[in-house]
Design an enzyme around this catalytic site. Structure first.
Site, short mmCIF file in Angstrom:
data_model
loop_
_atom_site.label_atom_id
_atom_site.label_comp_id
_atom_site.label_asym_id
_atom_site.label_seq_id
_atom_site.Cartn_x
_atom_site.Cartn_y
_atom_site.Cartn_z
N GLY A 11 9.79 21.55 10.62
CA GLY A 11 9.62 20.40 9.71
C GLY A 11 8.18 20.32 9.22
O GLY A 11 7.67 19.26 8.89
N GLY A 12 7.55 21.49 9.15
CA GLY A 12 6.13 21.57 8.79
C GLY A 12 5.81 21.18 7.35
O GLY A 12 4.64 20.93 7.03
N THR A 13 6.82 21.11 6.51
CA THR A 13 6.53 20.69 5.13
C THR A 13 6.73 19.19 4.96
O THR A 13 6.63 18.68 3.86
CB THR A 13 7.47 21.40 4.14
OG1 THR A 13 8.82 21.02 4.46
CG2 THR A 13 7.33 22.90 4.20
N GLY A 14 7.02 18.48 6.05
CA GLY A 14 7.32 17.06 5.94
C GLY A 14 6.08 16.19 5.87
O GLY A 14 4.94 16.69 5.94
N LEU A 16 4.87 14.00 8.01
CA LEU A 16 4.03 14.15 9.20
C LEU A 16 3.80 15.62 9.52
O LEU A 16 2.71 16.03 9.93
CB LEU A 16 4.68 13.46 10.40
CG LEU A 16 3.83 13.51 11.68
CD1 LEU A 16 2.54 12.72 11.50
CD2 LEU A 16 4.60 12.98 12.88
N GLY A 17 4.85 16.46 9.32
CA GLY A 17 4.78 17.86 9.72
C GLY A 17 3.60 18.60 9.12
O GLY A 17 2.93 19.38 9.81
N ARG A 36 12.57 27.59 6.53
CA ARG A 36 14.03 27.61 6.48
C ARG A 36 14.49 28.17 5.15
O ARG A 36 14.07 27.68 4.09
CB ARG A 36 14.59 26.20 6.66
CG ARG A 36 14.21 25.59 8.00
CD ARG A 36 14.86 24.24 8.23
NE ARG A 36 14.69 23.32 7.12
CZ ARG A 36 15.69 22.88 6.37
NH1 ARG A 36 16.93 23.25 6.62
NH2 ARG A 36 15.45 22.02 5.41
N LYS A 45 7.62 23.02 -1.64
CA LYS A 45 7.65 23.39 -0.22
C LYS A 45 7.20 24.83 -0.02
O LYS A 45 6.45 25.12 0.92
CB LYS A 45 9.07 23.21 0.35
CG LYS A 45 9.43 21.77 0.62
CD LYS A 45 10.63 21.68 1.54
CE LYS A 45 10.89 20.21 1.89
NZ LYS A 45 11.91 20.08 2.93
N LYS A 139 17.47 9.35 18.92
CA LYS A 139 16.30 9.92 19.60
C LYS A 139 16.52 9.95 21.12
O LYS A 139 16.08 10.88 21.81
CB LYS A 139 15.02 9.15 19.21
CG LYS A 139 14.58 9.48 17.77
CD LYS A 139 13.30 8.78 17.32
CE LYS A 139 12.90 9.25 15.91
NZ LYS A 139 11.70 8.59 15.38
P1 NDP Z 1 10.36 14.05 6.39
O1 NDP Z 1 11.38 13.17 5.73
O2 NDP Z 1 9.09 14.25 5.67
O3 NDP Z 1 11.07 15.43 6.74
C1 NDP Z 1 10.49 16.34 7.62
C2 NDP Z 1 11.18 17.66 7.59
O4 NDP Z 1 12.54 17.55 8.03
C3 NDP Z 1 11.36 18.33 6.24
O5 NDP Z 1 10.16 18.81 5.73
C4 NDP Z 1 12.39 19.40 6.57
O6 NDP Z 1 11.76 20.55 7.09
C5 NDP Z 1 13.13 18.80 7.74
N1 NDP Z 1 14.54 18.65 7.37
C6 NDP Z 1 15.11 17.76 6.54
N2 NDP Z 1 16.43 17.99 6.43
C7 NDP Z 1 16.70 19.07 7.22
C8 NDP Z 1 17.86 19.80 7.53
N3 NDP Z 1 19.04 19.47 7.00
N4 NDP Z 1 17.74 20.85 8.36
C9 NDP Z 1 16.57 21.18 8.90
N5 NDP Z 1 15.41 20.53 8.62
C10 NDP Z 1 15.50 19.50 7.80
O7 NDP Z 1 10.06 13.45 7.87
P2 NDP Z 1 8.96 12.38 8.29
O8 NDP Z 1 7.62 13.04 8.39
O9 NDP Z 1 9.11 11.16 7.45
O10 NDP Z 1 9.46 11.99 9.75
C11 NDP Z 1 9.11 12.72 10.91
C12 NDP Z 1 9.27 11.82 12.15
O11 NDP Z 1 8.40 10.70 12.06
C13 NDP Z 1 10.69 11.26 12.34
O12 NDP Z 1 11.01 11.28 13.71
C14 NDP Z 1 10.57 9.83 11.87
O13 NDP Z 1 11.50 8.96 12.50
C15 NDP Z 1 9.13 9.49 12.22
N6 NDP Z 1 8.55 8.47 11.33
C16 NDP Z 1 7.91 7.38 11.85
C17 NDP Z 1 7.35 6.42 11.02
C18 NDP Z 1 6.61 5.28 11.58
O14 NDP Z 1 6.15 4.38 10.86
N7 NDP Z 1 6.41 5.24 12.88
C19 NDP Z 1 7.44 6.51 9.57
C20 NDP Z 1 8.05 7.74 9.12
C21 NDP Z 1 8.60 8.67 9.97
P3 NDP Z 1 11.54 21.94 6.32
O15 NDP Z 1 10.10 22.09 6.34
O16 NDP Z 1 12.19 22.97 7.15
O17 NDP Z 1 12.17 21.80 4.99
#
Ligand code: NDP
Length: 313
Positions: A11-14, A16-17, A36, A45, A139
């Protein structure tokens, strides 16, 4: 000096990632990032992955629909950090991590796994409301699988991502602060905890080779950033040199208004309810068996709420 662990980030492109990748490289870890094939021609991405490579990361191809590819990826490293999506208004894929848990179990070499948590501690949310409790329930399913498989772990409870909560002056549905008006949730006096997303990543990477955080929850509670919504608004008012008009949303009105929203929004709103009306992040002592990041790593100069908010001026 002990060797630094090799790290795989999923999830490195996310949101937080990408910060975890930067922090892992910055702290001198050999860093692997899962690429992926499903991201296909998502040019943003792919460009982001290439920029990680230019900064020294290794890209590893792997898919959640190809278990062997996950096993192969996991075998390359000592530590796996997953930042898969878990916010319904974006995407919620928390349970996919069960496949990752199986891969880590099969590979057998991983010294630490950090699942996608980074929010409210789900273990404290047994009585959370529907529909938002799904985040915590899922979780916890992942935690149980990790613990049943005997995989060493660290759970990071990062409290509020500053971009969501400070950006919107703690109002759901807003991520830019108004210079005119704010709706206080209830009396606006419940304390919450706001953390710069880059600081979350820095603290998270600090934990991975630290024996003090093995098989523990690490809460991120920067002391200066434990504030009520009113205090956040006051900081913003000081920065803009102006008082905002204020109204208040009583709890029953907030809950009643949820009914008109779609499912994904309702999930988010119940999270705001627990944080802003009930004070679920700051109303407990950390106690035995858990750690607090700013105490473990006093050398990290974390971003204060005031400094974070200057970006919105
Ligand atoms: P994102 O929505 O930015 O997604 C992160 C990554 O998830 C994507 O880059 C993608 O990885 C991967 N992903 C999405 N769909 C799929 C799939 N079908 N199969 C495999 N990989 C997939 O995530 P966030 O950064 O928003 O969230 C990360 C964590 O932080 C979560 O646990 C969330 O609950 C938590 N969070 C907490 C917050 C707070 O205020 N405390 C606020 C926001 C999030 P790829 O790179 O492979 O494409």
């Amino acid at each position: 000096m002990a060797m630094k662990s090799k790290v795989l980030i999923i999830g490195g492109t996310g949101y937080l990632g990408k910060r975890l990748v930067k922090a892992s490289l910055g702290q001198g870890h050999q860093t692997y990032v899962l690429h992926r094939p499903e991201i296909g021609v998502d040019i943003e991405k792919v460009q982001m992955l290439l920029s990680f490579k230019q900064q020294g990361a290794h890209l590893v191809s792997g898919s959640f629909s190809d278990q062997q590819s996950l096993v192969n990826a996991v075998k390359l490293v000592d530590v796996v950090i997953c930042a898969i999506s878990g916010v319904h208004i974006r995407s919620h894929q928390i349970l996919l991590q069960l496949k990752l848990v199986d891969a880590i179990k099969e590979a057998g070499n991983v010294k630490r796994f950090l699942p996608s948590e980074f929010g409210t501690d789900p273990a404290r949310m047994e009585n959370a409301m529907e529909p938002g409790r799904v985040t915590f329930d899922d979780k916890m399913v992942v935690r149980r699988a990790i613990e049943e498989a005997g995989i060493p772990f660290t759970y990071v409870s990062a409290n509020c991502f500053a971009g969501y909560f400070l950006g919107g002056l703690c109002q759901p549905g807003f991520i830019l602060p108004s210079k005119d008006h704010v709706s206080l949730l209830g009396d606006g006096n419940q304390k919450a905890i706001y953390v710069d997303e880059d600081d979350i990543a820095t603290y998270t990477i600090k934990t991975i080779d630290d024996p003090r955080t093995l098989n523990k929850t690490v809460y991120i509670r920067p002391p200066k950033n434990i504030l009520s919504q009113r205090e956040v608004v006051q900081i913003w008012e000081k920065l803009i040199g102006k008082e905002l008009h204020k109204s208040s949303i009583p709890a029953h009105e907030f809950l009643a208004s949820m009914k008109d929203q779609n499912y994904a929004e309702q999930v988010g709103l119940t999270h705001y309810y627990h944080v802003c009306y009930e004070g679920c992040l700051a109303n407990f002592e950390i106690g035995e068996g858990a750690e607090e990041a700013s105490k473990l790593y006093p050398e990290v100069k974390y971003t204060s709420v005031e400094d974070y908010m200057k970006r919105y001026l």
